[in-house]
Design an enzyme around this catalytic site. Structure first.
Site, PDB file in Angstrom:
ATOM      1  N   GLU A  48       0.834  -1.213   0.000  1.00  0.00           N
ATOM      2  CA  GLU A  48       0.000   0.000   0.000  1.00  0.00           C
ATOM      3  C   GLU A  48       0.863   1.256   0.000  1.00  0.00           C
ATOM      4  O   GLU A  48       0.620   2.199  -0.749  1.00  0.00           O
ATOM      5  CB  GLU A  48      -0.921   0.015   1.239  1.00  0.00           C
ATOM      6  N   ASN A  52       1.177   3.955  -3.050  1.00  0.00           N
ATOM      7  CA  ASN A  52       0.811   5.365  -2.847  1.00  0.00           C
ATOM      8  C   ASN A  52       1.897   6.290  -3.383  1.00  0.00           C
ATOM      9  O   ASN A  52       1.607   7.300  -4.026  1.00  0.00           O
ATOM     10  CB  ASN A  52       0.589   5.657  -1.361  1.00  0.00           C
ATOM     11  N   ARG A 106      -9.520   3.640  -7.903  1.00  0.00           N
ATOM     12  CA  ARG A 106      -8.826   3.421  -6.637  1.00  0.00           C
ATOM     13  C   ARG A 106      -9.880   3.224  -5.557  1.00  0.00           C
ATOM     14  O   ARG A 106     -10.893   3.925  -5.541  1.00  0.00           O
ATOM     15  CB  ARG A 106      -7.939   4.620  -6.273  1.00  0.00           C
TER      16      ARG A 106
END
Lengths: 154, 121
Positions: A48, A52, A106
């Site tokens: 994650e 990002n 997303r």
């Protein structure tokens, strides 16, 4: 007796490096003999954070992502940082389901996943300077083993 | 990532093997969308028994396919997802809108039952 150890990984913000970063963190964490679940948690959280940096930090440009991991007695601290565009409103970014890129389908769950799978997540960001995410996880499997041993001794 | 598709009685069965993250999500979306568009199907079954990893990029990709299928009145069922994948699904709340079954056969039965019930009504 667990010795302290640390590592630093520098990768370009290419999506094929997401899997690489996960595996590196998992391999490093394995020094503390975590459970399969704990390893999976770390891989997911790292995925994650790195994603990002790629999607939001650097968007369409390429930059460097630095992942630093350190191990103590029974805890791992993972820092993922970029020098991308930064987050204007960190509180908003951390809200479940919030995404600044709905057009990319997303889910807006990145920070929520990190917070669920790690014990602590800190986010530091400066607009146009970059973002650093620091995540910590204690390996309860180690605490459990120590507890059981002392009970048997009594 | 390895993707396979099969059609069975109006159901598109996609086998997704490997890892579903931001890097592989585009390939997954393109593959599923292409097969949804070019086959006479209403429902989608995702066989995840060989999916070893998924993060929230995978959630976004699955929800996107769910929106497409459900807007045409169809349902999405996932099959045999691993513990790690299931945990990520749970965090996202996706189980509120997508069912999970232990096998493709169970998934097809589930979809067929709803269809039969609908017809009876």
């Amino acid at each position: 007796m667990r010795n302290r150890n640390y590592m630093i990984l520098e990768i370009p913000s290419r999506s094929q490096n997401e899997a690489f970063a996960r595996v590196v963190a998992a391999a490093f964490a394995s020094q503390l003999d975590p459970t399969i679940e704990e390893i999976a948690d770390i891989k997911t959280a790292v995925s994650e954070a790195v994603t990002n940096s790629i999607i939001h930090g650097y968007e369409n440009s390429e930059g460097i992502i630095v992942m630093k991991c350190s191990l103590s007695e029974n805890e791992i601290v993972i820092e993922v940082s970029d020098e991308g565009k930064g987050i204007e409103d960190v509180k908003q970014a951390r809200q479940p389901l919030y995404t600044s890129k709905p057009e990319l389908e997303r889910s807006g769950m990145g920070f929520t996943v990190m917070e669920t799978f790690m014990d602590e997540v800190e986010v530091y960001s400066d607009t146009n300077k970059g973002t650093t995410v620091i995540m910590r996880k204690k390996f309860t499997s180690l605490t459990g083993e120590q507890g059981e041993e002392s009970n048997e001794g009594e | 990532m390895e993707l396979k598709a099969k059609v069975s009685d109006g159901v598109l069965i996609c086998t997704v093997a490997g890892e579903l993250d931001h890097h592989t999500a585009e390939e997954f979306k393109t593959f599923v969308d292409y097969n949804l568009q070019n086959n006479p199907v209403k429902h989608l079954v995702l066989d995840l028994s060989r999916l070893s990893f998924m993060d929230s990029s995978g959630i976004g990709a699955v929800i996107g396919r769910y929106k497409r299928v459900s807007s045409a009145g169809g349902r999405v069922v996932v099959v045999n997802e691993s513990k790690q994948v299931s945990r990520v699904f749970k965090v996202s709340g996706i189980y509120e809108i997508i069912s999970s079954c232990g096998s493709i056969r169970q998934a097809l039965n589930k979809l067929q039952k709803r269809h039969d019930t609908f017809l009876k009504e």
